[in-house]
Design an enzyme around this catalytic site. Sequence first.
Site, PDB file in Angstrom:
ATOM      1  N   GLU A 179      71.718  40.519  91.586  1.00 20.63           N
ATOM      2  CA  GLU A 179      71.275  41.723  90.700  1.00 20.63           C
ATOM      3  C   GLU A 179      71.403  41.250  88.991  1.00 20.63           C
ATOM      4  O   GLU A 179      72.305  40.600  88.793  1.00 20.63           O
ATOM      5  CB  GLU A 179      72.309  42.682  90.765  1.00 20.63           C
ATOM      6  CG  GLU A 179      71.883  44.086  90.218  1.00 20.63           C
ATOM      7  CD  GLU A 179      72.984  45.130  90.327  1.00 20.63           C
ATOM      8  OE1 GLU A 179      74.083  44.742  89.946  1.00 20.63           O
ATOM      9  OE2 GLU A 179      72.965  46.183  90.980  1.00 20.63           O
TER      10      GLU A 179
ATOM     11  N   TYR B  13      65.812  47.208  85.751  1.00 19.45           N
ATOM     12  CA  TYR B  13      66.919  47.078  86.809  1.00 19.45           C
ATOM     13  C   TYR B  13      66.227  46.028  87.882  1.00 19.45           C
ATOM     14  O   TYR B  13      64.898  46.390  88.238  1.00 19.45           O
ATOM     15  CB  TYR B  13      67.374  48.272  87.495  1.00 19.45           C
ATOM     16  CG  TYR B  13      67.953  47.860  88.799  1.00 19.45           C
ATOM     17  CD1 TYR B  13      69.295  47.823  88.725  1.00 19.45           C
ATOM     18  CD2 TYR B  13      67.397  47.607  90.129  1.00 19.45           C
ATOM     19  CE1 TYR B  13      70.209  47.265  89.817  1.00 19.45           C
ATOM     20  CE2 TYR B  13      68.451  47.254  91.108  1.00 19.45           C
ATOM     21  CZ  TYR B  13      69.723  47.089  91.127  1.00 19.45           C
ATOM     22  OH  TYR B  13      70.456  46.706  91.926  1.00 19.45           O
TER      23      TYR B  13
END
Length: 399
Positions: A197, A109
């Site tokens: 992101e 992530y």
Amino acid sequence: MDIHEYQAKEILNKFGVAIPDGALAYSPEQAAYRARELGGSKWIVKAQVHAGGRGKAGGVKICESEHEIQDATNEMFGRRLVTHQTGPEGKGIYRIYVEAAVPFEREIYLGFVLDRSSQRVMIVASSEGGMEIEEISAKKPESIVRSTVEPAVGLRDFQAREIAFALGIPSELTQQMVRTLQGCYRAFTELDATMVEINPLVITSDRRILALDAKMTFDGNALFRHPHIAELRDKSQEDPRESRAADRGLSYIGLSGNIGCIVNGAGLAMATMDTIKLAGGEPANFLDIGGGATPERVAKAFRLVNSDENVQAILVNIFAGINRCDWVAEGVVQALQANPVDVPVVVRLAGTNVEEGLKILAKSGLPIIRATSLMEAAERAVSAWKNDLSQNTRMRIVK
Ligand code: ADP
Ligand code: MG
């Protein structure tokens, strides 16, 4: 402002972030054709909507033939995809991204956000990619690495290497990871993003670092500096009430209640919403018509609020400091005369020339419910709405 995954990938790729081969399609036939152009034998078809959580909601599918691609995308096109981020109404699927399926070993992530307390860009990363960050922080909080960037020097290689190290990136891939982090940081700062992101960022089986998903949000107030980003706006993904408001220069956020709010000033709008809740009602919207509440702006605000089918009462709350209550009252009267609304309207005016303002409202002959304090205004709006519901009729404001 949000953009689609394929757009974010294209942008990040220009800044040095590696992505799989992919192409956009507007129909099932085009999707199959795109797959043929891309080559290979396994593809991922991905619904392009402004929301995450598509995988779990059926918006990301793996396909092994052109036939499967046609079938899968046929199911998706024109449907509304409901993910845990969209709300029950979902988001319409009008574009599908066809991407080469990439075998990978690890999912990471990676997020870049604005950290308000340090007033810096913060990099948030985790070796437990694939899950949403909320889930990671609930299940594997120890896996999260946070690092803030000193704006005067930017993201330095040593800092990026430290992050790679903390994530356990194999040493032969450190350089690729540094390039990825640097690319995201540059894209973030140069394009006035508020969020970047990549989830997941993967280590592929053939030892490459690739972004399999990408999300970017931009600061709406900085879009004038980036016309090529502003062009990426996709109104099909916005709440139609909000896009209409944005086109008219009003700050509007649609909510699910039924008391419409017309207020000048963001702080007062927030306080008004709180007071409505305290009085037992639910606001239908946040709406800041700005400091200079001209009759035109008031009229636009009325039209906007009244076009929301859920609205069963309207509360106008104006504090006139630089503005004048008599002027705002004129605006309210003109707006209601030109565009009658079919719900009760409560008006509370305070500040400069309040007496004159109230006289104008009274003289207009319109059935406007007046209130002195904010609490009284909220209570009147709530009771107007409740009476309205019990009688099942709407008070009409007519010329
Ligand atoms: P969302 O976050 O909206 O669910 P993603 O783009 O992250 O959508 O896709 C969901 C999952 O599908 C990813 O976590 C990844 O495991 C897999 N995936 C996405 N794109 C690819 C790809 N090109 N190749 C292989 N797997 C992929
Ligand atoms: Mg994702």
